[in-house]
Scaffold this motif. Structure first.
Motif, PDB file in Angstrom:
ATOM      1  N   UNK A 226     -43.998  97.237 107.757  1.00 22.65           N
ATOM      2  CA  UNK A 226     -42.604  96.890 108.064  1.00 22.65           C
ATOM      3  C   UNK A 226     -41.655  98.079 108.000  1.00 22.65           C
ATOM      4  N   UNK A 227     -41.780  98.895 106.944  1.00 26.75           N
ATOM      5  CA  UNK A 227     -40.758  99.901 106.670  1.00 26.75           C
ATOM      6  C   UNK A 227     -40.667 100.955 107.772  1.00 26.75           C
ATOM      7  N   UNK A 228     -41.779 101.552 108.146  1.00 31.17           N
ATOM      8  CA  UNK A 228     -41.760 102.597 109.162  1.00 31.17           C
ATOM      9  C   UNK A 228     -41.386 102.023 110.531  1.00 31.17           C
ATOM     10  N   UNK A 229     -41.868 100.807 110.801  1.00 31.12           N
ATOM     11  CA  UNK A 229     -41.511 100.169 112.067  1.00 31.12           C
ATOM     12  C   UNK A 229     -40.015  99.889 112.135  1.00 31.12           C
ATOM     13  N   UNK A 230     -39.424  99.547 110.998  1.00 31.54           N
ATOM     14  CA  UNK A 230     -37.977  99.294 110.967  1.00 31.54           C
ATOM     15  C   UNK A 230     -37.189 100.544 111.313  1.00 31.54           C
ATOM     16  N   UNK A 231     -37.713 101.711 110.917  1.00 28.64           N
ATOM     17  CA  UNK A 231     -37.019 102.975 111.169  1.00 28.64           C
ATOM     18  C   UNK A 231     -37.249 103.477 112.591  1.00 28.64           C
ATOM     19  N   UNK A 232     -38.478 103.391 113.063  1.00 25.81           N
ATOM     20  CA  UNK A 232     -38.836 104.056 114.320  1.00 25.81           C
ATOM     21  C   UNK A 232     -38.953 103.115 115.519  1.00 25.81           C
ATOM     22  N   UNK A 233     -38.991 101.810 115.294  1.00 24.82           N
ATOM     23  CA  UNK A 233     -39.060 100.860 116.416  1.00 24.82           C
ATOM     24  C   UNK A 233     -37.728 100.138 116.524  1.00 24.82           C
ATOM     25  N   UNK A 234     -36.812 100.732 117.247  1.00 22.65           N
ATOM     26  CA  UNK A 234     -35.455 100.212 117.312  1.00 22.65           C
ATOM     27  C   UNK A 234     -35.209  99.280 118.488  1.00 22.65           C
ATOM     28  N   UNK A 235     -36.132  99.227 119.428  1.00 21.53           N
ATOM     29  CA  UNK A 235     -35.944  98.380 120.606  1.00 21.53           C
ATOM     30  C   UNK A 235     -36.933  97.222 120.591  1.00 21.53           C
ATOM     31  N   UNK A 236     -36.579  96.159 121.285  1.00 18.54           N
ATOM     32  CA  UNK A 236     -37.442  94.985 121.354  1.00 18.54           C
ATOM     33  C   UNK A 236     -38.783  95.313 121.984  1.00 18.54           C
ATOM     34  N   UNK A 237     -38.802  96.257 122.902  1.00 21.07           N
ATOM     35  CA  UNK A 237     -40.041  96.607 123.602  1.00 21.07           C
ATOM     36  C   UNK A 237     -41.056  97.295 122.702  1.00 21.07           C
ATOM     37  N   UNK A 238     -40.616  97.861 121.583  1.00 16.95           N
ATOM     38  CA  UNK A 238     -41.533  98.583 120.693  1.00 16.95           C
ATOM     39  C   UNK A 238     -41.708  97.924 119.330  1.00 16.95           C
ATOM     40  N   UNK A 239     -40.950  96.871 119.034  1.00 17.53           N
ATOM     41  CA  UNK A 239     -41.007  96.238 117.713  1.00 17.53           C
ATOM     42  C   UNK A 239     -42.333  95.537 117.474  1.00 17.53           C
ATOM     43  N   UNK A 240     -42.944  95.720 116.297  1.00 18.99           N
ATOM     44  CA  UNK A 240     -44.104  94.905 115.914  1.00 18.99           C
ATOM     45  C   UNK A 240     -43.634  93.583 115.321  1.00 18.99           C
ATOM     46  N   UNK A 241     -44.575  92.778 114.846  1.00 21.94           N
ATOM     47  CA  UNK A 241     -44.238  91.420 114.428  1.00 21.94           C
ATOM     48  C   UNK A 241     -43.332  91.386 113.190  1.00 21.94           C
ATOM     49  N   UNK A 242     -43.515  92.324 112.252  1.00 22.08           N
ATOM     50  CA  UNK A 242     -42.708  92.305 111.043  1.00 22.08           C
ATOM     51  C   UNK A 242     -41.230  92.473 111.332  1.00 22.08           C
ATOM     52  N   UNK A 243     -40.879  93.498 112.075  1.00 18.84           N
ATOM     53  CA  UNK A 243     -39.482  93.744 112.441  1.00 18.84           C
ATOM     54  C   UNK A 243     -39.003  92.677 113.416  1.00 18.84           C
ATOM     55  N   UNK A 244     -39.909  92.194 114.270  1.00 17.82           N
ATOM     56  CA  UNK A 244     -39.536  91.137 115.200  1.00 17.82           C
ATOM     57  C   UNK A 244     -39.133  89.865 114.492  1.00 17.82           C
ATOM     58  N   UNK A 245     -39.847  89.498 113.417  1.00 20.10           N
ATOM     59  CA  UNK A 245     -39.468  88.318 112.645  1.00 20.10           C
ATOM     60  C   UNK A 245     -38.104  88.489 111.998  1.00 20.10           C
ATOM     61  N   UNK A 246     -37.791  89.690 111.545  1.00 12.77           N
ATOM     62  CA  UNK A 246     -36.462  89.954 110.990  1.00 12.77           C
ATOM     63  C   UNK A 246     -35.395  89.731 112.043  1.00 12.77           C
ATOM     64  N   UNK A 247     -35.656  90.169 113.256  1.00 15.83           N
ATOM     65  CA  UNK A 247     -34.707  89.956 114.346  1.00 15.83           C
ATOM     66  C   UNK A 247     -34.533  88.465 114.641  1.00 15.83           C
ATOM     67  N   UNK A 248     -35.636  87.710 114.583  1.00 18.00           N
ATOM     68  CA  UNK A 248     -35.556  86.266 114.820  1.00 18.00           C
ATOM     69  C   UNK A 248     -34.744  85.592 113.719  1.00 18.00           C
ATOM     70  N   UNK A 249     -34.957  86.009 112.464  1.00 10.35           N
ATOM     71  CA  UNK A 249     -34.196  85.444 111.346  1.00 10.35           C
ATOM     72  C   UNK A 249     -32.705  85.720 111.531  1.00 10.35           C
ATOM     73  N   UNK A 250     -32.366  86.925 111.944  1.00  6.60           N
ATOM     74  CA  UNK A 250     -30.965  87.257 112.167  1.00  6.60           C
ATOM     75  C   UNK A 250     -30.348  86.449 113.302  1.00  6.60           C
ATOM     76  N   UNK A 251     -31.165  86.073 114.272  1.00  8.11           N
ATOM     77  CA  UNK A 251     -30.647  85.302 115.401  1.00  8.11           C
ATOM     78  C   UNK A 251     -30.481  83.828 115.064  1.00  8.11           C
ATOM     79  N   UNK A 252     -31.027  83.381 113.911  1.00  7.50           N
ATOM     80  CA  UNK A 252     -30.922  81.970 113.553  1.00  7.50           C
ATOM     81  C   UNK A 252     -29.480  81.538 113.323  1.00  7.50           C
ATOM     82  N   UNK A 253     -28.613  82.469 112.933  1.00  8.51           N
ATOM     83  CA  UNK A 253     -27.209  82.118 112.703  1.00  8.51           C
ATOM     84  C   UNK A 253     -26.502  81.707 113.988  1.00  8.51           C
TER      85      UNK A 253
END
Length: 294
Positions: A226-253
């Motif tokens: 999660x940690x390195x992906x959070x720093x270096x995968x800033x776009x949806x096209x490069x995000x792995x599942x860990x950072x992608x789930x964080x983005x989904x959680x943020x969109x729940x609001x």
């Protein structure tokens, strides 16, 4: 044919079940049982929530399925929430990293374990030292270097994952190669095999349980990273599942699609779960096999 147990059979039965020993282990069994039940209930609740609506989740009625099973949560999670992209990225990172790490670490472990040369111990100590350095200590220098050379995207993450997993994999495989008998190499040399060919044709297949086990460990490590992906995968096209789930959680609001969120969690969790279920015996064999001398 029925009959009473003989004395020998009774002795064997008593030897098989040592009740005093089992009683001493009872607290451990109890703790393990509680942990398994807690984990099972937790996973079952998430599975039920993935088929429920947001109202059912917040009302605590996920097991009632008052409005039926909502399979569309999985369809929406896969398509609308970009889980398909996150899943594909993680699969690419994990598979590429696992293959590259084995190609680098297996020959390195073989050479370090089978040959004596100047710098052998220094290389081993360097690998152990590299394993002990926390990622948080090197993340900023890596970010600065990659930014200055304009290295980014999927290639950057794959390179970083490979470099991070090589030390662990090499150290893990050392004992397995060291446990193999030298007669294999001697026989290969008599048949005219070069050291490189003897490695790939003979020695590498002999440590297959260890290769499978460490590959599973590497796959799960990269998949859950999660940690390195959070720093270096800033776009949806490069995000792995860990950072992608964080983005989904943020969109729940904004969307409130909590059923889709839990469906995404199940989709992300499924690969590692299946690995444990179907390859558990190989994992155990790979962990314990290094202690057996050939």
């Amino acid at each position: 044919m029925r009959g009473k147990m003989s004395n020998k059979e009774r002795v064997k039965f008593k030897e098989k079940i040592n009740w005093k020993k089992e009683a001493a282990l009872l607290p451990g069994y109890l703790i393990l049982t509680i942990w398994v039940l807690f984990t099972a209930v937790f996973l079952i609740w998430i599975l039920a929530a993935s088929f429920s609506t947001a109202n059912e989740i917040f009302s605590g009625s996920v097991f009632k399925f008052e409005t039926g099973l909502h399979f569309e949560n999985y369809v929406n999670a896969w398509n609308s929430n970009n889980v398909s992209k996150f899943f594909g990225n993680s699969l690419l990172y994990s598979l590429t990293t696992c293959a590259a790490v084995i190609l680098i670490a297996a020959p390195a472990a073989y050479v370090l374990s089978r040959f004596t040369f100047f710098g052998n111990k220094s290389i081993r100590m360097s690998l152990v030292l590299a394993m002990s350095i926390p990622e948080v200590m090197i993340i900023m220098p890596i970010y600065s270097i990659t930014a200055s050379f304009h290295i980014r995207g999927r290639i950057l993450l794959i390179i970083l994952y490979i470099l991070i997993r090589v030390p662990f994999t090499t150290i893990y495989l050392l004992n397995f190669f060291a446990s193999l008998s030298k007669s294999y190499e001697e026989a290969a040399a008599i048949d005219g095999c070069t050291p490189a060919r003897a490695f790939w044709k003979i020695m590498f297949p002999l440590v297959q349980p260890a290769i499978v086990t460490v590959t599973i460990f590497n796959f799960m490590s990269v998949w859950n990273e999660f940690f390195m992906a959070l720093i270096f995968a800033s776009s949806t096209d490069t995000m792995p599942v860990g950072v992608g789930l964080l983005q989904i959680v943020n969109s729940m609001k904004y969307t409130g699609n909590w059923g889709g969120l839990f469906a995404a969690v199940i989709i992300v969790f499924l690969p590692t779960f299946l690995l444990y279920i179907f390859l558990s015996e190989k994992i155990i064999a790979g962990v314990t096999g290094g202690g057996v001398k050939g």
